[in-house]
Design a protein around this motif. Structure first.
Motif, PDB file in Angstrom:
ATOM      1  N   GLN A 128       0.835  -1.197   0.000  1.00 10.72           N
ATOM      2  CA  GLN A 128       0.000   0.000   0.000  1.00 10.72           C
ATOM      3  C   GLN A 128       0.866   1.241   0.000  1.00 10.72           C
ATOM      4  O   GLN A 128       1.843   1.329   0.735  1.00 10.72           O
ATOM      5  CB  GLN A 128      -0.916  -0.005   1.230  1.00 10.72           C
ATOM      6  N   ASN A 180       0.293   5.423   0.290  1.00  9.00           N
ATOM      7  CA  ASN A 180      -0.613   6.544   0.529  1.00  9.00           C
ATOM      8  C   ASN A 180      -0.161   7.757  -0.290  1.00  9.00           C
ATOM      9  O   ASN A 180       0.969   8.235  -0.120  1.00  9.00           O
ATOM     10  CB  ASN A 180      -0.654   6.906   2.013  1.00  9.00           C
ATOM     11  N   PRO A 220      -0.037  11.514  -1.019  1.00  9.31           N
ATOM     12  CA  PRO A 220      -0.262  12.718  -0.206  1.00  9.31           C
ATOM     13  C   PRO A 220      -1.292  13.644  -0.855  1.00  9.31           C
ATOM     14  O   PRO A 220      -1.552  13.552  -2.069  1.00  9.31           O
ATOM     15  CB  PRO A 220       1.129  13.368  -0.180  1.00  9.31           C
ATOM     16  N   ASP A 223      -6.708  13.260  -2.142  1.00 11.65           N
ATOM     17  CA  ASP A 223      -5.657  12.287  -1.871  1.00 11.65           C
ATOM     18  C   ASP A 223      -6.190  10.896  -2.195  1.00 11.65           C
ATOM     19  O   ASP A 223      -7.384  10.724  -2.457  1.00 11.65           O
ATOM     20  CB  ASP A 223      -5.171  12.368  -0.418  1.00 11.65           C
ATOM     21  N   VAL A 242      -5.103   6.276  -2.201  1.00 11.51           N
ATOM     22  CA  VAL A 242      -4.278   5.169  -1.755  1.00 11.51           C
ATOM     23  C   VAL A 242      -4.181   4.161  -2.904  1.00 11.51           C
ATOM     24  O   VAL A 242      -5.173   3.893  -3.586  1.00 11.51           O
ATOM     25  CB  VAL A 242      -4.848   4.516  -0.482  1.00 11.51           C
ATOM     26  N   THR A 246       4.137   6.642  -6.743  1.00 10.70           N
ATOM     27  CA  THR A 246       3.553   7.825  -6.105  1.00 10.70           C
ATOM     28  C   THR A 246       3.498   9.004  -7.068  1.00 10.70           C
ATOM     29  O   THR A 246       2.453   9.654  -7.218  1.00 10.70           O
ATOM     30  CB  THR A 246       4.372   8.205  -4.854  1.00 10.70           C
ATOM     31  N   LYS A 255      -9.530   8.797  -1.637  1.00 14.19           N
ATOM     32  CA  LYS A 255     -10.092   8.809  -0.289  1.00 14.19           C
ATOM     33  C   LYS A 255     -10.869  10.093   0.004  1.00 14.19           C
ATOM     34  O   LYS A 255     -11.945  10.053   0.583  1.00 14.19           O
ATOM     35  CB  LYS A 255      -8.965   8.663   0.739  1.00 14.19           C
TER      36      LYS A 255
END
Length: 306
Positions: free
Chosen positions: A72, A74, A76, A91, A93, A116, A167
């Motif tokens: 996973q 995340n 930013p 943002d 994931v 990312t 999210k």
């Protein structure tokens, strides 16, 4: 002799230690969730998976380690602008798994940073294509488009993108305040519409009631007019009958005319006497003649009676 014995013991100890070090370096135990890339003299040799493996000390070395578990990342929060110039913050994931250990080790230096950066770029591009309403309502469609973009580019790195989830998508504070004002205005507009519709319905009901009342009054007036017409017709028929009888009586005797005139005269005097505005009753000069006519009528009636 003692020195030689000590030297021999030290040699044996050194040899044992060297053997132990070589054994430790040659035996590798790999966890079930990992895969190791082995290089021999600086070149790729093989990939070893979970279990115990033997390597050639000094010649072989473990250059890279990749996990087979789903990972996973995340993303930013990023700030971007929608197609209708609305500032938003979002943002996400990303879930991925290493599908090819060799490619993930040699074709990309740091796949987490690469994923990312690629996710940020793709997410910003997709959000910029939509207006704010579609961004807030089409979350699943945005997720799928970003997933397709990432999966296509990461496949050559030996990375399989499982899913990506946006999210949070939040408009700017100024835009939120404007949206709240717009929502309040919309509520006020709906209330005014409901109030106007209620007033309109009440006026329609009132107009319908007035129309029904007018129709009923017209029907009542029509029936009254019919009744009055029937009354006048009956009265006219009675007058005609009376005139006919009077004509027949006049043919038989001239005193019938005096009777008819006296009757009308007496009725007129009675109406005059009962009037509210009549304080003084003026008798006409021909009263004596009228009284004489009445006496003649009485004689006429007596003769007819006989």
């Amino acid at each position: 002799m003692l020195f030689q014995e000590l030297t021999s013991l030290a040699t044996y100890a050194f040899a044992i230690i060297a053997i132990l070090v070589l054994v430790k370096k040659s035996v590798v135990i790999v966890p079930q969730t990992d895969e190791h890339v082995v290089e021999r003299l600086g070149s790729f040799s093989k990939i070893i998976k979970g279990g115990m493996h033997f390597l050639i000390p000094v010649v072989d070395r473990i250059a890279h380690t990749q996990t087979t578990q789903e990972c996973q990342i995340n993303i930013p929060p990023i700030e971007t602008i929608s197609s209708d110039n609305a500032g938003i913050t979002a943002d996400a994931v990303v879930f991925y798994v290493v599908s090819d250990t060799h490619s993930a080790s040699y074709k990309i230096n740091n796949h987490e940073n690469a994923i990312t950066d690629l996710a940020i770029s793709s997410l910003r591009a997709e959000l910029g294509k939509l207006d704010l309403d579609n961004i807030l309502s089409k979350r699943a469609e945005i997720n799928q488009k970003v997933l397709d973009a990432l999966a296509e580019k990461c496949l050559s790195w030996g990375i399989a993108i499982r899913s990506i989830e946006v999210k949070r998508v939040e408009p700017s504070r100024d835009l939120i305040e404007a949206m709240n004002k717009q929502l309040q205005a919309e509520r006020t507009r709906r209330a005014e519409i409901i109030r106007a519709e209620g007033k309109k319905e009440a006026e329609i009901k009132e107009a319908e009631g007035f129309a029904q009342a007018t129709v009923l009054k017209a029907e009542a007036d029509f029936k009254e007019a019919q009744y009055q017409a029937q009354s006048r017709t009956a009265l006219a028929e009675a007058e005609a009958k009376s005139t006919e009888i009077l004509n027949e009586s006049m043919e038989k005797s001239s005193k019938a005319t005096d009777y008819f005139l006296a009757q009308k005269y007496i009725e007129s005097l009675g109406n005059l006497a009962t009037s509210d505005n009549s304080k003084v009753i003026m008798m006409p000069l021909e009263t004596t003649a009228t009284i004489g006519s009445i006496a003649s009528v009485v004689d006429y009636l007596g003769a007819n009676k006989s």
